[in-house]
Design a protein around this motif. Structure first.
Motif, PDB file in Angstrom:
ATOM      1  N   ILE A   5       3.863   1.606  -1.096  1.00 22.93           N
ATOM      2  CA  ILE A   5       4.774   1.704  -2.350  1.00 22.93           C
ATOM      3  C   ILE A   5       3.813   2.164  -3.415  1.00 22.93           C
ATOM      4  O   ILE A   5       4.184   3.152  -4.091  1.00 22.93           O
ATOM      5  CB  ILE A   5       5.347   0.153  -2.540  1.00 22.93           C
ATOM      6  CG1 ILE A   5       6.400  -0.042  -1.980  1.00 22.93           C
ATOM      7  CG2 ILE A   5       5.759   0.283  -4.135  1.00 22.93           C
ATOM      8  CD1 ILE A   5       6.889  -1.648  -2.248  1.00 22.93           C
ATOM      9  N   ALA A   6       2.366   1.580  -3.585  1.00 20.10           N
ATOM     10  CA  ALA A   6       1.612   2.164  -4.305  1.00 20.10           C
ATOM     11  C   ALA A   6       1.070   3.537  -4.046  1.00 20.10           C
ATOM     12  O   ALA A   6       0.875   4.562  -4.828  1.00 20.10           O
ATOM     13  CB  ALA A   6       0.074   1.357  -4.325  1.00 20.10           C
ATOM     14  N   TRP A  24       0.835  -1.223   0.030  1.00 23.77           N
ATOM     15  CA  TRP A  24       0.073  -0.014  -0.038  1.00 23.77           C
ATOM     16  C   TRP A  24       1.027   1.161  -0.009  1.00 23.77           C
ATOM     17  O   TRP A  24       0.321   2.285  -0.926  1.00 23.77           O
ATOM     18  CB  TRP A  24      -1.025   0.152   1.153  1.00 23.77           C
ATOM     19  CG  TRP A  24      -1.995   1.101   1.329  1.00 23.77           C
ATOM     20  CD1 TRP A  24      -3.072   1.225   0.791  1.00 23.77           C
ATOM     21  CD2 TRP A  24      -1.489   2.280   1.996  1.00 23.77           C
ATOM     22  NE1 TRP A  24      -3.625   2.479   1.031  1.00 23.77           N
ATOM     23  CE2 TRP A  24      -2.633   3.236   1.845  1.00 23.77           C
ATOM     24  CE3 TRP A  24      -0.602   3.057   2.496  1.00 23.77           C
ATOM     25  CZ2 TRP A  24      -2.686   4.554   2.213  1.00 23.77           C
ATOM     26  CZ3 TRP A  24      -0.557   4.306   3.060  1.00 23.77           C
ATOM     27  CH2 TRP A  24      -1.601   5.143   2.852  1.00 23.77           C
ATOM     28  N   ASN A  80       3.096   5.922  -2.741  1.00 24.12           N
ATOM     29  CA  ASN A  80       4.103   6.824  -3.290  1.00 24.12           C
ATOM     30  C   ASN A  80       4.258   6.871  -4.782  1.00 24.12           C
ATOM     31  O   ASN A  80       4.478   7.789  -5.448  1.00 24.12           O
ATOM     32  CB  ASN A  80       5.508   6.208  -2.858  1.00 24.12           C
ATOM     33  CG  ASN A  80       5.644   6.748  -1.398  1.00 24.12           C
ATOM     34  OD1 ASN A  80       5.726   7.667  -1.026  1.00 24.12           O
ATOM     35  ND2 ASN A  80       5.697   5.550  -0.477  1.00 24.12           N
ATOM     36  N   LEU A  81       4.113   5.594  -5.585  1.00 22.96           N
ATOM     37  CA  LEU A  81       3.933   5.692  -7.071  1.00 22.96           C
ATOM     38  C   LEU A  81       2.886   6.745  -7.595  1.00 22.96           C
ATOM     39  O   LEU A  81       3.132   7.390  -8.560  1.00 22.96           O
ATOM     40  CB  LEU A  81       3.957   4.378  -7.623  1.00 22.96           C
ATOM     41  CG  LEU A  81       4.909   3.450  -7.297  1.00 22.96           C
ATOM     42  CD1 LEU A  81       4.646   2.083  -7.753  1.00 22.96           C
ATOM     43  CD2 LEU A  81       6.138   4.122  -8.044  1.00 22.96           C
ATOM     44  N   ILE A  82       1.513   6.588  -6.824  1.00 22.40           N
ATOM     45  CA  ILE A  82       0.584   7.595  -7.313  1.00 22.40           C
ATOM     46  C   ILE A  82       0.866   9.075  -7.030  1.00 22.40           C
ATOM     47  O   ILE A  82       0.643   9.741  -7.794  1.00 22.40           O
ATOM     48  CB  ILE A  82      -0.642   7.116  -6.364  1.00 22.40           C
ATOM     49  CG1 ILE A  82      -1.224   5.771  -7.027  1.00 22.40           C
ATOM     50  CG2 ILE A  82      -1.523   8.279  -6.593  1.00 22.40           C
ATOM     51  CD1 ILE A  82      -2.258   5.357  -5.974  1.00 22.40           C
ATOM     52  N   LEU A 133       3.944  10.248  -7.407  1.00 22.43           N
ATOM     53  CA  LEU A 133       5.035  10.664  -8.593  1.00 22.43           C
ATOM     54  C   LEU A 133       4.271  10.918  -9.714  1.00 22.43           C
ATOM     55  O   LEU A 133       4.965  11.569 -10.455  1.00 22.43           O
ATOM     56  CB  LEU A 133       6.024   9.456  -8.730  1.00 22.43           C
ATOM     57  CG  LEU A 133       6.887   9.193  -7.510  1.00 22.43           C
ATOM     58  CD1 LEU A 133       7.920   8.054  -7.384  1.00 22.43           C
ATOM     59  CD2 LEU A 133       7.800  10.377  -7.268  1.00 22.43           C
ATOM     60  N   THR A 134       3.141  10.337 -10.131  1.00 21.77           N
ATOM     61  CA  THR A 134       2.639  10.605 -11.331  1.00 21.77           C
ATOM     62  C   THR A 134       1.765  12.021 -11.322  1.00 21.77           C
ATOM     63  O   THR A 134       1.099  12.463 -10.284  1.00 21.77           O
ATOM     64  CB  THR A 134       1.361   9.603 -11.507  1.00 21.77           C
ATOM     65  OG1 THR A 134       0.444   9.668 -10.486  1.00 21.77           O
ATOM     66  CG2 THR A 134       1.978   7.927 -11.371  1.00 21.77           C
ATOM     67  N   HIS A 185      -4.920  14.617  -7.169  1.00 25.26           N
ATOM     68  CA  HIS A 185      -4.378  13.333  -6.603  1.00 25.26           C
ATOM     69  C   HIS A 185      -5.775  12.905  -5.562  1.00 25.26           C
ATOM     70  O   HIS A 185      -5.717  11.953  -4.780  1.00 25.26           O
ATOM     71  CB  HIS A 185      -3.274  13.083  -5.918  1.00 25.26           C
ATOM     72  CG  HIS A 185      -1.998  13.221  -6.687  1.00 25.26           C
ATOM     73  ND1 HIS A 185      -1.294  14.103  -6.907  1.00 25.26           N
ATOM     74  CD2 HIS A 185      -1.588  12.370  -7.413  1.00 25.26           C
ATOM     75  CE1 HIS A 185      -0.188  13.892  -7.564  1.00 25.26           C
ATOM     76  NE2 HIS A 185      -0.581  12.949  -8.070  1.00 25.26           N
ATOM     77  N   SER A 195      -1.167  14.760 -11.801  1.00 20.55           N
ATOM     78  CA  SER A 195      -2.625  14.606 -11.843  1.00 20.55           C
ATOM     79  C   SER A 195      -3.044  16.079 -11.967  1.00 20.55           C
ATOM     80  O   SER A 195      -2.686  17.123 -11.431  1.00 20.55           O
ATOM     81  CB  SER A 195      -3.014  14.038 -10.336  1.00 20.55           C
ATOM     82  OG  SER A 195      -4.336  14.068 -10.467  1.00 20.55           O
TER      83      SER A 195
END
Length: 84
Positions: A13-14, A11, A16-18, A20-21, A27, A23
């Motif tokens: 990791i997900a 969770w 932190n990846l979100i 980085l994208t 977000h 939006s």
């Protein structure tokens, strides 16, 4: 390492990846999904590993989702001010 801690790490990791994208909506839709999945996950971690580890996972989640926590805190202060 228990399955709940592995899920909590995935969770994080997900999340932190979100973050980085890029939006356009800031977000917030992803934050709502992370909150909706994080609350039961926090209960599972606490149930399997105890309240101390649960509190540490709560603190980690709050540091990732700091703006929803800040807005919640402001909202609670506003309600408390109106109740006085």
């Amino acid at each position: 390492m228990t399955p709940s801690l592995i899920a909590a790490a995935l969770w994080a990791i997900a999340a932190n990846l979100i973050a980085l994208t890029p939006s356009r909506r800031g977000h917030w839709p992803a934050a709502w999904v992370l909150i909706a999945t994080g609350i039961p996950l926090l209960g599972w971690v606490t149930w399997q590993n105890g309240p101390l580890i649960g509190f540490l996972v709560l603190a980690a989640g709050a540091s990732v989702l700091r703006w929803p926590v800040i807005y919640l805190w402001r909202w609670l202060k506003r309600i408390a001010r109106h109740l006085r």
